[in-house]
Design a protein around this motif. Sequence first.
Motif, mmCIF file in Angstrom:
data_model
loop_
_atom_site.group_PDB
_atom_site.id
_atom_site.type_symbol
_atom_site.label_atom_id
_atom_site.label_comp_id
_atom_site.label_asym_id
_atom_site.label_seq_id
_atom_site.Cartn_x
_atom_site.Cartn_y
_atom_site.Cartn_z
ATOM 1 N N GLN A 163 7.699 -5.971 6.654
ATOM 2 C CA GLN A 163 7.836 -4.549 5.887
ATOM 3 C C GLN A 163 7.877 -4.246 5.237
ATOM 4 O O GLN A 163 7.118 -3.930 3.663
ATOM 5 C CB GLN A 163 9.328 -4.686 6.328
ATOM 6 C CG GLN A 163 10.066 -3.142 5.639
ATOM 7 C CD GLN A 163 9.077 -1.961 5.912
ATOM 8 O OE1 GLN A 163 8.963 -0.942 7.479
ATOM 9 N NE2 GLN A 163 8.768 -0.855 5.532
ATOM 10 N N ARG A 205 7.913 8.568 0.158
ATOM 11 C CA ARG A 205 6.847 7.850 1.401
ATOM 12 C C ARG A 205 7.070 6.053 0.275
ATOM 13 O O ARG A 205 7.626 5.083 1.586
ATOM 14 C CB ARG A 205 5.306 7.540 1.381
ATOM 15 C CG ARG A 205 5.273 8.615 2.418
ATOM 16 C CD ARG A 205 3.997 8.863 2.877
ATOM 17 N NE ARG A 205 2.959 8.835 1.401
ATOM 18 C CZ ARG A 205 2.191 9.848 0.614
ATOM 19 N NH1 ARG A 205 2.439 11.316 1.018
ATOM 20 N NH2 ARG A 205 1.339 9.742 -0.015
ATOM 21 N N GLU A 227 1.842 0.189 0.156
ATOM 22 C CA GLU A 227 2.653 1.283 -0.311
ATOM 23 C C GLU A 227 2.655 1.440 -1.616
ATOM 24 O O GLU A 227 1.862 2.739 -2.573
ATOM 25 C CB GLU A 227 3.391 2.160 0.794
ATOM 26 C CG GLU A 227 4.375 3.548 0.535
ATOM 27 C CD GLU A 227 3.836 4.407 1.456
ATOM 28 O OE1 GLU A 227 3.241 5.144 0.849
ATOM 29 O OE2 GLU A 227 3.261 4.488 2.458
ATOM 30 N N THR A 270 4.380 -3.984 4.195
ATOM 31 C CA THR A 270 3.617 -2.078 4.928
ATOM 32 C C THR A 270 4.477 -2.079 3.369
ATOM 33 O O THR A 270 3.789 -0.440 2.448
ATOM 34 C CB THR A 270 4.981 -1.502 5.249
ATOM 35 O OG1 THR A 270 4.361 -2.147 6.533
ATOM 36 C CG2 THR A 270 4.577 -0.275 5.528
ATOM 37 N N THR A 271 5.107 -2.258 2.501
ATOM 38 C CA THR A 271 5.860 -2.146 1.776
ATOM 39 C C THR A 271 4.937 -2.255 0.342
ATOM 40 O O THR A 271 4.658 -1.071 -0.892
ATOM 41 C CB THR A 271 7.719 -2.657 1.110
ATOM 42 O OG1 THR A 271 8.047 -2.351 2.000
ATOM 43 C CG2 THR A 271 8.339 -1.963 -0.352
ATOM 44 N N GLN A 293 9.920 2.667 2.763
ATOM 45 C CA GLN A 293 9.429 1.736 3.404
ATOM 46 C C GLN A 293 10.245 1.055 2.032
ATOM 47 O O GLN A 293 10.853 -0.406 2.922
ATOM 48 C CB GLN A 293 7.622 1.723 2.728
ATOM 49 C CG GLN A 293 6.835 2.376 3.010
ATOM 50 C CD GLN A 293 7.312 2.330 4.807
ATOM 51 O OE1 GLN A 293 7.241 1.710 4.736
ATOM 52 N NE2 GLN A 293 6.563 3.131 5.645
ATOM 53 N N ARG A 301 13.554 0.062 3.711
ATOM 54 C CA ARG A 301 12.961 -0.008 5.231
ATOM 55 C C ARG A 301 12.868 -1.795 4.777
ATOM 56 O O ARG A 301 13.681 -2.289 5.311
ATOM 57 C CB ARG A 301 12.005 0.211 5.929
ATOM 58 C CG ARG A 301 12.000 1.798 6.726
ATOM 59 C CD ARG A 301 11.156 2.203 7.289
ATOM 60 N NE ARG A 301 11.276 3.154 7.753
ATOM 61 C CZ ARG A 301 10.028 4.269 8.402
ATOM 62 N NH1 ARG A 301 8.452 3.196 8.420
ATOM 63 N NH2 ARG A 301 10.265 5.060 9.397
#
Length: 406
Positions: free
Chosen positions: A247, A272, A254, A250-251, A276, A279
């Motif tokens: 995660q 978005r 982004e 992924t952040t 992220q 999360r």
Amino acid sequence: MLVASTAAASVYNESIDGDLSGDRFNPTMISVDNGLNTVTMQVVDSALPGGDRDYFTFSIGAGQSIDSIVVTDAFNPAGGFDSTAFVGLAFDNIFDFDPDTFVGPGLEGFVLTDMSVVGTESIGALTGGLTSLGAGDYSFWVQQTGEDITELSLAINVVPSPSAMGVLALGGLASMASVFLSMERIMLSKRVVLTGMVLGALVVGSAMTGCASTGIAVRETLGTPKREQLVDRVDETRDAQENAKEQFATTLDELKSLTNFDGGELEDAYSRLKKQYERAESRADKVSSKIKSVERVGDALFEEWEEELEEYSTESLRSASEQQLDETRRAFNSVLRAMKTAESKMGPVLAAFGDQVLFLKHNLNARAIASLDDTLVELEEEIAQLIADMEASIDEANSFIDEMGS
């Protein structure tokens, strides 16, 4: 002729109607009526900061009975099914049974919400074998015995009782049936209370040897020793770190995509990124919670192990056990140290992410986005170190699990 309603009679939802009581001597009173009554709540391990137990009570009136109690859902809002919530029942408007010592009268029965329980009839397990419950007061105790928040729903179906129908058709015979039913319930209650006291004595014995929470005691009483619990907690923490690692990456992706923004809706791109980030924050919280659980179960295991060394009469066996204790403790300390090292890196990275999200919230324009380049390189380095530490921790966890299983 009386006909049972299949419509929803009442609904209580903690998120709408307020928190259920955490006081077993003063449960939240809810109203039930003929039909399907649902109660939805969120619980987390009471041994953790912010943890709670939920107690609620209701009365079944003359001419009514409960013919079904079903756990309709039990899941972790952060993702996934949760199998460790606990639901207990008392035939009273309070809960005499002590959840800390697991001793006392009043616990008629309980269920743990694993997959075999959710969606199935649980009235028998909760009552020691009854198929229905007549007029009287009933109280429920709901608690999470694991680390995750559990959202749990109970469906309690209330119908006109057979005795009520009997009154219409047979008059006084129904009163006699009610008396016999009450006598049967009293006798069964005494048997189940005795069973609960035996279970309580077992758990108290476990608590005296180092159980650190109700959850550890319940699992041990149900057949999962502390050693296995510790392996399970390390396994869960490893998985939580793996999810958090993914995660965070992924952040970061982004955030990078936002710095390379070349047209479109800025608000959508920001949303978005914020999602992220949230999360990542949730994943980090879960990792911290799991690490606390590992530490708590480990402390309980080693405390119990040390005390039991004094029980050996054969010195060679005592010495061998002590050596194994030292080796296991060293392996445990190594994995715990690696977990905490990785955990310590999450806070600064989350803070940096949070600053970027907060800055963009009030400065959502091309100039503000361009300024992200200044901090992106530093953030990438921090995340690279975090991921490396998490991978090292995951490797330590795998080694510990293998060693404990050998």
